[in-house]
Design a protein around this motif. Sequence first.
Motif, PDB file in Angstrom:
ATOM      1  N   LYS A 107       0.866  -1.182   0.000  1.00 34.15           N
ATOM      2  CA  LYS A 107       0.000   0.000   0.000  1.00 34.15           C
ATOM      3  C   LYS A 107       0.901   1.229   0.000  1.00 34.15           C
ATOM      4  O   LYS A 107       1.684   1.426   0.933  1.00 34.15           O
ATOM      5  CB  LYS A 107      -0.915  -0.006   1.224  1.00 34.15           C
ATOM      6  N   ILE A 108       0.813   2.030  -1.051  1.00 33.21           N
ATOM      7  CA  ILE A 108       1.665   3.199  -1.193  1.00 33.21           C
ATOM      8  C   ILE A 108       0.778   4.440  -1.183  1.00 33.21           C
ATOM      9  O   ILE A 108      -0.065   4.619  -2.069  1.00 33.21           O
ATOM     10  CB  ILE A 108       2.501   3.137  -2.479  1.00 33.21           C
ATOM     11  N   SER A 109       0.920   5.270  -0.167  1.00 36.95           N
ATOM     12  CA  SER A 109       0.128   6.489  -0.021  1.00 36.95           C
ATOM     13  C   SER A 109       0.960   7.683  -0.469  1.00 36.95           C
ATOM     14  O   SER A 109       2.111   7.845  -0.036  1.00 36.95           O
ATOM     15  CB  SER A 109      -0.307   6.676   1.435  1.00 36.95           C
ATOM     16  N   PHE A 110       0.376   8.528  -1.323  1.00 34.89           N
ATOM     17  CA  PHE A 110       1.093   9.660  -1.900  1.00 34.89           C
ATOM     18  C   PHE A 110       0.681  10.964  -1.238  1.00 34.89           C
ATOM     19  O   PHE A 110      -0.507  11.210  -1.011  1.00 34.89           O
ATOM     20  CB  PHE A 110       0.821   9.763  -3.401  1.00 34.89           C
ATOM     21  N   GLU A 111       1.652  11.797  -0.950  1.00 33.77           N
ATOM     22  CA  GLU A 111       1.405  13.181  -0.557  1.00 33.77           C
ATOM     23  C   GLU A 111       1.903  14.071  -1.680  1.00 33.77           C
ATOM     24  O   GLU A 111       3.110  14.140  -1.938  1.00 33.77           O
ATOM     25  CB  GLU A 111       2.126  13.526   0.752  1.00 33.77           C
ATOM     26  N   ARG A 112       0.991  14.734  -2.359  1.00 30.49           N
ATOM     27  CA  ARG A 112       1.343  15.549  -3.519  1.00 30.49           C
ATOM     28  C   ARG A 112       1.391  17.032  -3.130  1.00 30.49           C
ATOM     29  O   ARG A 112       0.754  17.460  -2.165  1.00 30.49           O
ATOM     30  CB  ARG A 112       0.348  15.328  -4.654  1.00 30.49           C
ATOM     31  N   ASP A 113       2.134  17.783  -3.914  1.00 30.82           N
ATOM     32  CA  ASP A 113       2.235  19.219  -3.710  1.00 30.82           C
ATOM     33  C   ASP A 113       0.882  19.865  -4.006  1.00 30.82           C
ATOM     34  O   ASP A 113       0.280  19.615  -5.053  1.00 30.82           O
ATOM     35  CB  ASP A 113       3.312  19.800  -4.629  1.00 30.82           C
ATOM     36  N   SER A 114       0.375  20.697  -3.088  1.00 29.29           N
ATOM     37  CA  SER A 114      -0.950  21.287  -3.256  1.00 29.29           C
ATOM     38  C   SER A 114      -1.017  22.241  -4.439  1.00 29.29           C
ATOM     39  O   SER A 114      -2.066  22.368  -5.083  1.00 29.29           O
ATOM     40  CB  SER A 114      -1.359  22.027  -1.978  1.00 29.29           C
ATOM     41  N   GLU A 115       0.086  22.915  -4.754  1.00 30.75           N
ATOM     42  CA  GLU A 115       0.094  23.852  -5.873  1.00 30.75           C
ATOM     43  C   GLU A 115       0.504  23.198  -7.179  1.00 30.75           C
ATOM     44  O   GLU A 115       0.134  23.665  -8.258  1.00 30.75           O
ATOM     45  CB  GLU A 115       1.020  25.023  -5.572  1.00 30.75           C
ATOM     46  N   HIS A 116       1.260  22.133  -7.095  1.00 29.38           N
ATOM     47  CA  HIS A 116       1.743  21.417  -8.280  1.00 29.38           C
ATOM     48  C   HIS A 116       1.437  19.931  -8.090  1.00 29.38           C
ATOM     49  O   HIS A 116       2.308  19.160  -7.682  1.00 29.38           O
ATOM     50  CB  HIS A 116       3.251  21.642  -8.467  1.00 29.38           C
ATOM     51  N   PRO A 117       0.192  19.510  -8.333  1.00 30.07           N
ATOM     52  CA  PRO A 117      -0.253  18.152  -7.967  1.00 30.07           C
ATOM     53  C   PRO A 117       0.523  17.015  -8.635  1.00 30.07           C
ATOM     54  O   PRO A 117       0.492  15.901  -8.127  1.00 30.07           O
ATOM     55  CB  PRO A 117      -1.728  18.141  -8.399  1.00 30.07           C
ATOM     56  N   TYR A 118       1.176  17.276  -9.771  1.00 34.27           N
ATOM     57  CA  TYR A 118       1.951  16.200 -10.390  1.00 34.27           C
ATOM     58  C   TYR A 118       3.190  15.858  -9.560  1.00 34.27           C
ATOM     59  O   TYR A 118       3.718  14.761  -9.635  1.00 34.27           O
ATOM     60  CB  TYR A 118       2.354  16.620 -11.804  1.00 34.27           C
ATOM     61  N   SER A 342       3.352  -5.475 -14.577  1.00 29.96           N
ATOM     62  CA  SER A 342       1.991  -4.990 -14.393  1.00 29.96           C
ATOM     63  C   SER A 342       1.995  -3.476 -14.503  1.00 29.96           C
ATOM     64  O   SER A 342       3.058  -2.841 -14.427  1.00 29.96           O
ATOM     65  CB  SER A 342       1.425  -5.435 -13.036  1.00 29.96           C
ATOM     66  N   LEU A 343       0.805  -2.888 -14.652  1.00 31.30           N
ATOM     67  CA  LEU A 343       0.719  -1.441 -14.822  1.00 31.30           C
ATOM     68  C   LEU A 343      -0.697  -0.972 -14.502  1.00 31.30           C
ATOM     69  O   LEU A 343      -1.639  -1.751 -14.493  1.00 31.30           O
ATOM     70  CB  LEU A 343       1.105  -1.045 -16.253  1.00 31.30           C
ATOM     71  N   CYS A 344      -0.824   0.318 -14.236  1.00 31.47           N
ATOM     72  CA  CYS A 344      -2.138   0.939 -14.087  1.00 31.47           C
ATOM     73  C   CYS A 344      -1.984   2.440 -14.243  1.00 31.47           C
ATOM     74  O   CYS A 344      -0.894   2.991 -14.089  1.00 31.47           O
ATOM     75  CB  CYS A 344      -2.790   0.583 -12.757  1.00 31.47           C
ATOM     76  N   PHE A 345      -3.098   3.102 -14.543  1.00 30.31           N
ATOM     77  CA  PHE A 345      -3.093   4.541 -14.703  1.00 30.31           C
ATOM     78  C   PHE A 345      -3.361   5.223 -13.371  1.00 30.31           C
ATOM     79  O   PHE A 345      -4.132   4.725 -12.544  1.00 30.31           O
ATOM     80  CB  PHE A 345      -4.146   4.966 -15.733  1.00 30.31           C
ATOM     81  N   GLY A 346      -2.721   6.374 -13.179  1.00 32.90           N
ATOM     82  CA  GLY A 346      -2.938   7.166 -11.978  1.00 32.90           C
ATOM     83  C   GLY A 346      -3.717   8.418 -12.305  1.00 32.90           C
ATOM     84  O   GLY A 346      -4.805   8.368 -12.850  1.00 32.90           O
ATOM     85  N   ARG A 347      -3.130   9.577 -12.039  1.00 37.04           N
ATOM     86  CA  ARG A 347      -3.771  10.846 -12.330  1.00 37.04           C
ATOM     87  C   ARG A 347      -2.776  11.762 -13.044  1.00 37.04           C
ATOM     88  O   ARG A 347      -1.587  11.468 -13.107  1.00 37.04           O
ATOM     89  CB  ARG A 347      -4.266  11.510 -11.044  1.00 37.04           C
ATOM     90  N   PHE A 348      -3.301  12.841 -13.631  1.00 37.11           N
ATOM     91  CA  PHE A 348      -2.457  13.814 -14.325  1.00 37.11           C
ATOM     92  C   PHE A 348      -1.638  13.167 -15.439  1.00 37.11           C
ATOM     93  O   PHE A 348      -0.468  13.477 -15.641  1.00 37.11           O
ATOM     94  CB  PHE A 348      -1.537  14.550 -13.347  1.00 37.11           C
TER      95      PHE A 348
END
Length: 373
Positions: A107-118, A342-348
């Motif tokens: 389980k990998i949880s991501f914390e993304r930049d609020s101004e630069h979500p990528y 294996s692979l999957c799509f994320g966001r952005f």
Amino acid sequence: MASVTKTGFTTRASPNQAADFRPGSKSDTKLPPNSDRIVVKQYHPGFVSVVGKEAEWTLILSSDDSSRNPFFHNGCVYVLEKNELYVMSDLLQSTSSSKLPTILISKISFERDSEHPYTINEIQWMKLRPPPSMPMPAGACRYKDGILYCSQGITISDSGGLWYMPLGKPPIPILTSYFGKPFNSIQSVVEDPEGGLWFTDCSVGFEQEIRPKPQLPNQVYRFDPKTGDLRVVADGFTRPMGIALSPDDNTIYVTDTGAARPDRSIDPTRSATIYAFDITERFGSSFLINRRVFAYVKEGVPTAVACDSFGNVFAACGDGVEVFSPGGMALGLIEVPGGCTSLCFGRFGEIFICAKQRLWRVGLEPIPREFLG
């Protein structure tokens, strides 16, 4: 198990390089398995619309410098609303010779930049043991408020099947047998808009000595949880593995990995093929018709397959991610050292790529500069 925190990610870019397969050309050199970079190769000009003139990529996690265990092998699923990625390991050998191998869920949880979500600022990586009722998970897909897992089962014949696990809750059995006969080793599953579940089942578990002798052929099934209708919809495969649904919901893609031997070598004379089927309805039931070869992959076998919103087909292969147009034309290759499982799509516009000891992220289309940070 304790979680691991990682920060300080470096995003690099690889230009989209035109490959030359003409006689005498040496441009199609391969990355060594221990390479620390990804290469993008264009087979057709249309590949630019998929990855742009250059592709951004990031190495998210690696076990190369520690256990070297293949934690990133199968069942890659991204949960958008939680910003979490779930990935299954390959078989991990027990320290006791009397015990079966095990498979762990990352389980990998991501914390993304609020101004630069990528931009990824931090991840939390936790390895989870699957519940005893859901042994040896392989493929998976989003389902309702959680994830639907393909449990291969163990040496006990009445184990395995499709299990729904709401996030943070115990798994619920959805399907555990074909009219009383145990499945061989369910590998991949996809849900259609009506809630029907299409999945592949093959004897890879028997080959790996974690399942009893098969009682069914290697086949593709469709199950309707609302009505209980369970049917075989395609047969004639050596080892059906990956499955994907086109964005218009009219085509099913199934991979056959018959060229992969149990010792993990490749027999080049056998199937490493993606098949396409049209979905039709007869008397209120869904059927697959017009079976056809969609593509024969360039290297290895297509262990997983996925479609983007434009209908392009992405296949996890021995050289990385091979990309095909909806018409089966080879567009290009996202070359990954050691290949992709294996692979999957994320966001952005991102895709997560499992490569056994490594987990990568690649940008599939030009990302607005403000997202890059």
